[in-house]
Motif scaffolding. Structure first.
Motif, PDB file in Angstrom:
ATOM      1  N   UNK A 140       5.699   0.452  14.772  1.00  0.00           N
ATOM      2  CA  UNK A 140       6.598   1.367  14.086  1.00  0.00           C
ATOM      3  C   UNK A 140       6.858   0.944  12.642  1.00  0.00           C
ATOM      4  N   UNK A 141       6.832  -0.368  12.388  1.00  0.00           N
ATOM      5  CA  UNK A 141       6.981  -0.853  11.008  1.00  0.00           C
ATOM      6  C   UNK A 141       5.825  -0.328  10.148  1.00  0.00           C
ATOM      7  N   UNK A 142       4.593  -0.429  10.667  1.00  0.00           N
ATOM      8  CA  UNK A 142       3.431   0.082   9.936  1.00  0.00           C
ATOM      9  C   UNK A 142       3.489   1.607   9.823  1.00  0.00           C
ATOM     10  N   UNK A 143       3.911   2.279  10.884  1.00  0.00           N
ATOM     11  CA  UNK A 143       4.003   3.746  10.862  1.00  0.00           C
ATOM     12  C   UNK A 143       4.979   4.206   9.779  1.00  0.00           C
ATOM     13  N   UNK A 144       6.153   3.573   9.686  1.00  0.00           N
ATOM     14  CA  UNK A 144       7.124   3.992   8.665  1.00  0.00           C
ATOM     15  C   UNK A 144       6.631   3.644   7.264  1.00  0.00           C
ATOM     16  N   UNK A 145       5.878   2.562   7.135  1.00  0.00           N
ATOM     17  CA  UNK A 145       5.299   2.219   5.835  1.00  0.00           C
ATOM     18  C   UNK A 145       4.338   3.321   5.402  1.00  0.00           C
ATOM     19  N   UNK A 146       3.461   3.752   6.320  1.00  0.00           N
ATOM     20  CA  UNK A 146       2.503   4.809   6.004  1.00  0.00           C
ATOM     21  C   UNK A 146       3.204   6.127   5.673  1.00  0.00           C
ATOM     22  N   UNK A 147       4.227   6.471   6.450  1.00  0.00           N
ATOM     23  CA  UNK A 147       4.979   7.705   6.206  1.00  0.00           C
ATOM     24  C   UNK A 147       5.628   7.664   4.824  1.00  0.00           C
ATOM     25  N   UNK A 148       6.272   6.543   4.491  1.00  0.00           N
ATOM     26  CA  UNK A 148       6.904   6.407   3.179  1.00  0.00           C
ATOM     27  C   UNK A 148       5.871   6.505   2.065  1.00  0.00           C
ATOM     28  N   UNK A 149       4.727   5.853   2.228  1.00  0.00           N
ATOM     29  CA  UNK A 149       3.684   5.883   1.195  1.00  0.00           C
ATOM     30  C   UNK A 149       3.183   7.310   0.973  1.00  0.00           C
ATOM     31  N   UNK A 150       2.996   8.058   2.043  1.00  0.00           N
ATOM     32  CA  UNK A 150       2.542   9.446   1.894  1.00  0.00           C
ATOM     33  C   UNK A 150       3.594  10.295   1.175  1.00  0.00           C
ATOM     34  N   UNK A 151       4.866  10.092   1.518  1.00  0.00           N
ATOM     35  CA  UNK A 151       5.943  10.848   0.865  1.00  0.00           C
ATOM     36  C   UNK A 151       6.061  10.460  -0.607  1.00  0.00           C
ATOM     37  N   UNK A 152       5.876   9.186  -0.908  1.00  0.00           N
ATOM     38  CA  UNK A 152       5.945   8.735  -2.300  1.00  0.00           C
ATOM     39  C   UNK A 152       4.793   9.310  -3.110  1.00  0.00           C
ATOM     40  N   UNK A 153       3.605   9.386  -2.533  1.00  0.00           N
ATOM     41  CA  UNK A 153       2.478  10.000  -3.232  1.00  0.00           C
ATOM     42  C   UNK A 153       2.753  11.475  -3.478  1.00  0.00           C
ATOM     43  N   UNK A 154       3.357  12.143  -2.471  1.00  0.00           N
ATOM     44  CA  UNK A 154       3.694  13.558  -2.612  1.00  0.00           C
ATOM     45  C   UNK A 154       4.669  13.728  -3.764  1.00  0.00           C
ATOM     46  N   UNK A 155       5.673  12.863  -3.841  1.00  0.00           N
ATOM     47  CA  UNK A 155       6.662  12.914  -4.914  1.00  0.00           C
ATOM     48  C   UNK A 155       5.982  12.683  -6.252  1.00  0.00           C
ATOM     49  N   UNK A 156       5.118  11.652  -6.312  1.00  0.00           N
ATOM     50  CA  UNK A 156       4.414  11.311  -7.552  1.00  0.00           C
ATOM     51  C   UNK A 156       3.483  12.447  -7.980  1.00  0.00           C
ATOM     52  N   UNK A 157       2.774  13.056  -7.030  1.00  0.00           N
ATOM     53  CA  UNK A 157       1.832  14.129  -7.333  1.00  0.00           C
ATOM     54  C   UNK A 157       2.537  15.388  -7.838  1.00  0.00           C
ATOM     55  N   UNK A 158       3.810  15.556  -7.467  1.00  0.00           N
ATOM     56  CA  UNK A 158       4.559  16.743  -7.881  1.00  0.00           C
ATOM     57  C   UNK A 158       5.075  16.639  -9.318  1.00  0.00           C
ATOM     58  N   UNK A 159       4.989  15.462  -9.919  1.00  0.00           N
ATOM     59  CA  UNK A 159       5.524  15.279 -11.288  1.00  0.00           C
ATOM     60  C   UNK A 159       4.625  15.866 -12.316  1.00  0.00           C
TER      61      UNK A 159
END
Length: 159
Positions: A140-159
């Motif tokens: 679950x630690x790795x799963x939440x890391x991956x989820x956060x990374x995908x959301x951060x990329x989404x945020x970054x890509x929207x800029x």
């Protein structure tokens, strides 16, 4: 109002802080086709119900590494958009697990992703709950890391 699964209030619960907003994290979760990208152990998506992640809807995925794949499904038990998702995942041959994902705003922006997973059917539900939570912690630690990374990329890509 959703019923709060007790496992999310138990320890150890995985908690991951991210600069991504709850909205951005939820956007990843709500796109069922991304499930195999952020959930450890899932190798491919086979189908996603059109109304995912509404209660009762399913995603159909495969677990494992080719050629040793098991086709499985995960069903939404309850959903409060941008706040909480409770899933029942089939984990053949180990039984079913309840997975709770909860999102909370952080002061100053971003959000906290909390995740807990406990077995809810035999044979793994014969384990003490604390042992089950501890066993799922690294995954679950790795799963939440991956989820956060995908959301951060989404945020970054929207800029």
């Amino acid at each position: 109002m959703t019923t709060e699964p007790e496992e999310i209030d138990s320890t150890p619960v995985v908690a991951r802080d991210t600069p991504a907003s709850r909205h951005d994290v939820w956007a990843v979760i709500a796109d069922g086709w991304t499930y195999s990208q952020w959930v450890v152990g899932n190798s491919r998506m086979r189908a996603v119900d059109a109304d995912w992640p509404q209660p009762g809807t399913s995603i159909h995925h495969s677990v494992g590494v080719w050629p040793l794949l098991l086709n499985d499904s995960t069903v939404v038990e309850s959903c409060t958009p941008e706040r909480e998702l409770v899933l029942i995942a089939n984990g053949r041959p180990f039984g079913k697990a309840r997975i709770t994902l909860r999102l909370r705003d952080l002061d100053g922006g971003g959000c906290r992703i909390e995740m807990a997973e406990i077995p809810v059917s035999p044979p793994l539900n014969w384990l003490p709950k604390q042992l089950a939570l501890t066993a799922a912690f690294p995954r679950n630690r790795e799963t939440t890391w991956r989820l956060a990374a995908m959301a951060e990329r989404r945020t970054h890509d929207d800029r």
